[in-house]
Design an enzyme around this catalytic site. Structure first.
Site, PDB file in Angstrom:
ATOM      1  N   ILE A  40      70.384  62.379   8.792  1.00 27.88           N
ATOM      2  CA  ILE A  40      71.287  63.447   9.235  1.00 27.88           C
ATOM      3  C   ILE A  40      72.676  63.303   8.626  1.00 27.88           C
ATOM      4  O   ILE A  40      73.559  64.115   8.891  1.00 27.88           O
ATOM      5  CB  ILE A  40      71.394  63.503  10.772  1.00 27.88           C
ATOM      6  N   ASP A 162      91.942  54.391  11.270  1.00 27.52           N
ATOM      7  CA  ASP A 162      91.481  55.687  10.747  1.00 27.52           C
ATOM      8  C   ASP A 162      91.330  56.720  11.871  1.00 27.52           C
ATOM      9  O   ASP A 162      90.297  57.386  11.973  1.00 27.52           O
ATOM     10  CB  ASP A 162      90.162  55.509  10.007  1.00 27.52           C
TER      11      ASP A 162
END
Length: 345
Positions: A40, A162
């Site tokens: 995916i 991040d």
């Protein structure tokens, strides 16, 4: 799998794991078997598969787990696994929640893999669907909960490195919860209580997601607590106004760095660039001024920063009720109600 934002950098020549067919079985370190479903997502680490515990049945589209797979000599997944092993122990988290009176805290050739609960849509997609704008209440509540999470991981010797909307994911089976994910850039800034020294390294310049990364990261300095908080500040500004002043020049990392440095001592100019006079969020300006005054190894004043954001909520007649004014239904639509409950983990 969220797309990586422009400016994302990674180690050169990183090898990807070959793609495994559905039905392949992996055995983890506890000797538990996991069956892979379809791919995916793909990224710098390797592939992301739907997965479930091994059985005679095929893995279907409603699988409750996903598995990241990368070659064993790659780095990002090793970093993420190390972070979870050291800091995400359930007993540690429960103890922290209790001691800080929180409601919640917002997992031949050889391969490294990690099994995780499956997540749903990321907030970057919702942000774009809503015309690149979150309400002030939503932004302040996200800021408060992310501060909670950052304080926890900072106190356990790591920084995230991040923070961004694409790393904030809705739950899959419980879509009204939001999770901070992706610790592939997590960095142990203070091993055994010894803070890393400030040292600029040209080989590491601009690490992270370019539009949000810290000035330290632009200079090649190892991530620190103040860097995480600076990144969060840029995110909150972007979520409110829709765009940061340097976003049209992301192909020029030095321009982005110089722009951020230029605003360091004059947050008022940054706010004027991003907001009209009547829409300026004073609490975000105060937050940024406080963060920009921190030294590299200084422990941030987390409670002071929370109070700044709480005052911002009070100024707009809101309170920290944990309710975001957005939601996503199972088919991806955004209904008016019910509201989304903040749950960062």
């Amino acid at each position: 799998m969220p797309k990586k934002a422009a400016g994302k950098r990674g180690p050169a020549k990183r090898k990807l794991a070959e793609e495994f067919p559905p039905g392949e079985v992996f055995t983890d370190l506890t000797k538990k078997d996991w069956k892979l479903g379809p791919v995916i997502g793909k990224g710098g680490f390797g592939c992301l598969y739907l997965a479930d515990v091994n059985s005679s049945k095929s893995v279907t589209s409603d699988a409750p787990y996903v598995i990241k797979v990368e070659p064993s000599d790659n780095g990002p997944l090793f970093t993420e696994l190390s972070f979870y092993t050291r800091t995400a122990k359930p007993d540690l988290i429960k103890k922290w929640i209790s001691s800080h009176k929180l409601k919640y805290l917002g997992n031949g050739k050889s391969y490294r893999f990690m099994v995780m609960d499956r997540f749903g849509k990321d907030l970057q997609k919702i942000f774009e669907e809503r015309g690149k704008h979150f309400t002030r209440k939503t932004v302040l509540l996200l800021g408060l909960r992310i501060l909670d999470v950052l304080e926890y991981i900072h106190e356990h010797e790591y920084v995230h490195g991040d923070i961004k909307a694409s790393n904030l994911l809705l739950g899959y089976k419980v879509p009204h919860q939001v999770y901070l994910v992706d610790y592939g850039l997590a960095y142990r800034y203070c091993p055994e209580g010894n803070h890393k020294d400030y040292k600029e390294n040209p080989k590491r310049c601009h690490d992270g997601t370019l539009e949000f990364t810290s000035i330290d990261a632009h200079k090649g300095v190892a991530p620190s607590r103040r860097g995480d908080l600076e990144i969060l500040g840029y995110c909150m500004i972007c979520w409110l106004c829709g765009k940061l002043p340097w976003e049209d020049n992301l192909k020029d990392p030095n321009y982005v760095k110089d722009s951020k440095i230029r605003y360091t001592d004059n947050i008022a100019d940054l706010m004027s660039e991003c907001f009209s006079k009547k829409d300026k969020p004073d609490e975000i300006a105060k937050y940024m001024e406080t963060v920009m005054s921190l030294t590299y190894a200084e422990k941030p004043p987390y409670e002071q920063l929370r109070e700044i954001l709480l005052r911002g909520l009070k100024d707009i007649g809101q309170k920290d009720d944990g309710i975001l004014d957005l939601d996503v239904s199972e088919n991806g639509d955004i209904p008016a109600k019910p509201a989304l409950k903040v749950f960062i983990f």
